[in-house]
Design a protein around this motif. Structure first.
Motif, PDB file in Angstrom:
ATOM      1  N   ARG A  63       1.240  -1.316   0.068  1.00 17.69           N
ATOM      2  CA  ARG A  63       0.021   0.129  -0.289  1.00 17.69           C
ATOM      3  C   ARG A  63       0.246   0.947  -0.406  1.00 17.69           C
ATOM      4  O   ARG A  63       0.354   2.132  -0.518  1.00 17.69           O
ATOM      5  CB  ARG A  63      -0.938   0.176   1.389  1.00 17.69           C
ATOM      6  N   VAL A  64       1.867   1.722   0.803  1.00 17.84           N
ATOM      7  CA  VAL A  64       2.905   2.617   0.490  1.00 17.84           C
ATOM      8  C   VAL A  64       3.624   3.086  -0.616  1.00 17.84           C
ATOM      9  O   VAL A  64       3.841   3.863  -0.864  1.00 17.84           O
ATOM     10  CB  VAL A  64       4.129   1.994   1.712  1.00 17.84           C
ATOM     11  N   CYS A  66       2.305   1.179  -3.254  1.00 18.75           N
ATOM     12  CA  CYS A  66       1.615   2.560  -4.512  1.00 18.75           C
ATOM     13  C   CYS A  66       1.076   3.646  -4.472  1.00 18.75           C
ATOM     14  O   CYS A  66       0.947   4.009  -5.808  1.00 18.75           O
ATOM     15  CB  CYS A  66      -0.012   1.178  -4.513  1.00 18.75           C
ATOM     16  N   ALA A  67       1.044   3.801  -2.768  1.00 19.01           N
ATOM     17  CA  ALA A  67       0.369   5.250  -2.588  1.00 19.01           C
ATOM     18  C   ALA A  67       1.775   6.158  -3.299  1.00 19.01           C
ATOM     19  O   ALA A  67       1.593   7.502  -4.019  1.00 19.01           O
ATOM     20  CB  ALA A  67       0.592   5.680  -1.276  1.00 19.01           C
ATOM     21  N   ARG A  70       1.447   6.767  -6.818  1.00 15.62           N
ATOM     22  CA  ARG A  70       0.349   7.418  -7.111  1.00 15.62           C
ATOM     23  C   ARG A  70       0.201   9.233  -7.185  1.00 15.62           C
ATOM     24  O   ARG A  70       0.537   9.756  -7.647  1.00 15.62           O
ATOM     25  CB  ARG A  70      -0.974   7.026  -6.456  1.00 15.62           C
ATOM     26  N   ALA A  71       1.220   9.125  -6.394  1.00 14.31           N
ATOM     27  CA  ALA A  71       1.944  10.353  -5.775  1.00 14.31           C
ATOM     28  C   ALA A  71       3.231  11.065  -6.323  1.00 14.31           C
ATOM     29  O   ALA A  71       3.694  12.291  -6.725  1.00 14.31           O
ATOM     30  CB  ALA A  71       2.593  10.460  -3.760  1.00 14.31           C
TER      31      ALA A  71
END
Length: 76
Positions: A63-64, A66-67, A70-71
Motif C-alpha cells: 500500500r505504501v 502504490c501510494a 500515485r504521488a
C-alpha cells in the motif's frame, strides 16, 4: 503467504498452494507485472515467467509503495 494462513475465497496467494494472479487490464504484452493478494501479503511476479520466482511483501508495504507511485515519487 506461507504457513497456515487461510485467505478468503477469491483472495488466495500462497507459495505452497493455488494462487490467483492479477495483472493490469492495460497490459498489452506478455511481459507485465502480476500480483496475488491476501489480507497480509502481496506476491509479485513477471507474467512472462508464470512458473518462475516471485517476491513477497507485506500488504502494508505494498500500500505504501502504490501510494508513492500515485504521488509521483518515482517520476524522473
Amino acid at each position: 503467504m506461507a504457513g497456515a494462513h487461510q485467505p478468503a475465497e477469491g483472495q488466495v496467494a500462497v507459495a505452497d498452494g493455488p494462487t490467483k494472479w492479477r495483472k493490469s487490464g492495460q497490459c498489452e504484452s506478455l511481459n507485465c507485472v502480476e500480483v496475488a493478494l491476501d489480507e497480509a501479503h502481496v506476491a509479485i511476479r513477471n507474467s512472462a515467467s508464470p512458473d518462475g520466482p516471485f517476491i513477497e511483501v507485506t500488504a502494508t508495504a505494498w500500500r505504501v509503495f502504490c501510494a508513492a507511485l500515485r504521488a509521483g515519487e518515482f517520476n524522473r
